[in-house]
Design a protein around this motif. Sequence first.
Motif, mmCIF file in Angstrom:
data_model
loop_
_atom_site.group_PDB
_atom_site.id
_atom_site.type_symbol
_atom_site.label_atom_id
_atom_site.label_comp_id
_atom_site.label_asym_id
_atom_site.label_seq_id
_atom_site.Cartn_x
_atom_site.Cartn_y
_atom_site.Cartn_z
ATOM 1 N N VAL A 149 0.571 12.001 -1.927
ATOM 2 C CA VAL A 149 1.441 11.190 -2.235
ATOM 3 C C VAL A 149 1.848 10.243 -0.942
ATOM 4 N N GLU A 150 1.640 10.722 0.263
ATOM 5 C CA GLU A 150 1.742 9.906 1.439
ATOM 6 C C GLU A 150 0.779 9.057 1.511
ATOM 7 N N ALA A 151 -0.660 9.563 1.316
ATOM 8 C CA ALA A 151 -1.689 8.688 1.337
ATOM 9 C C ALA A 151 -1.675 7.346 0.411
ATOM 10 N N THR A 152 -1.028 7.776 -0.705
ATOM 11 C CA THR A 152 -0.689 6.753 -1.909
ATOM 12 C C THR A 152 0.171 5.825 -1.422
ATOM 13 N N HIS A 153 1.098 6.415 -0.755
ATOM 14 C CA HIS A 153 2.378 5.421 -0.315
ATOM 15 C C HIS A 153 1.822 4.657 0.988
ATOM 16 N N ALA A 154 1.218 5.058 2.057
ATOM 17 C CA ALA A 154 0.424 4.378 2.974
ATOM 18 C C ALA A 154 -0.438 3.125 2.379
ATOM 19 N N GLU A 155 -1.212 3.625 1.474
ATOM 20 C CA GLU A 155 -2.101 2.570 0.913
ATOM 21 C C GLU A 155 -1.573 1.535 -0.130
ATOM 22 N N SER A 156 -0.212 1.812 -0.605
ATOM 23 C CA SER A 156 0.476 0.913 -1.305
ATOM 24 C C SER A 156 1.328 -0.130 -0.233
ATOM 25 N N THR A 157 1.787 0.432 0.834
ATOM 26 C CA THR A 157 2.424 -0.421 1.968
ATOM 27 C C THR A 157 1.394 -1.208 2.728
ATOM 28 N N ALA A 158 0.377 -0.708 2.831
ATOM 29 C CA ALA A 158 -0.849 -1.678 3.533
ATOM 30 C C ALA A 158 -1.279 -2.620 2.736
ATOM 31 N N GLN A 159 -1.657 -2.337 1.266
ATOM 32 C CA GLN A 159 -1.990 -3.456 0.336
ATOM 33 C C GLN A 159 -0.833 -4.585 0.379
#
Length: 347
Positions: A241-251
């Motif tokens: 979940v943390e990685a997905t959130h970080a990926e979404s924010t980075a995108q």
Amino acid sequence: MRTIDLTLGDTSRPQAHNVFGKTLSFLQVGRDNEGAAKASALSLLAEVGEKQRDARLATLALTMKLDTFEKVKKAIDEMRVALKQEQEAEKKKKDWCTSQFQKKKLETQEKTHEEQTKIAEMESLHSSVSQLAGDIKLLEDEVSEMNKQLQVAGQNREKENKEFQKVVGEQRTTQVLLKEAMASLKSVYAKEAAFLQESTSKVAGVHGEEPEFKDFKQQSGSYGVLGMLQQLIADSKAMEVEATHAESTAQEDYEAFTKGTTASVEAKTKDITDKDADKGATEASLVEARQSKEGLTAELENLATAVAELHDECDYMMQNFDARQSARGDEMEALQQAKSMLSGAKA
């Protein structure tokens, strides 16, 4: 009657001095043979002619010795008319010269002002061209830098996404493995628990005693392993979940950066196009101004030539105008006096 048409100033020639000499010789004869009036008129004309160095008066004095009073008086009238015409012509010439000098002066001032204005315009246009060229270079450098930033940002985003895919894939694989392990352990523990319960029941039936729970610790240990596996699964899901959130924010950040930078590149590119068009128009105006300035310079050179020609034509006459007018006036007065003398003698 013969006349010699010599202008003022021509009496420096040897012929003029010869005429004056002959006139004086004839005067002596005239005093012996003519009346006092005629002799006085001859003397007056000869004296004024020599003083003003005008051979025409001396020549007229000679004719008085040879011609009748009426012819001489007619010649005097004609000479007075000619002298008066010369006076008027010289006045007109002086006025014309003065007018031309003033006209050329004003034209020169006007063209000089136009030339200076055109030079200032050229300097301003040249400065504008340089400024526009500098602005265009700066904008081009900025666009180049932003394009590099877009390229680097895209490369970094691609690397980050690959890392995200790797992390998520690993965590999901881990979760599957942990869940399989839990399922296997639960199956084993369930069988052991059933077997233990069955064995305990048989023992109690034979001996009539309550079963002892000596294997309770062993069963508690089994549940501890399952709890640990459950925690590992939860941690893995949290990491996903943390990685997905970080990926979404980075995108989102990447898309916002790309959108803003692309818009800035487009705006600056348009600004470059506009400034380049302005630079071209300004350069065309500079060429036109330079040609106009060259034309004005040529006009000023022509004016300078015209003024020099005016000086050649007018300077001597204007510098000696008063003296020439006065001398010619004296001659006209002498002619009038001579005519009066002759008229008195005839009367």
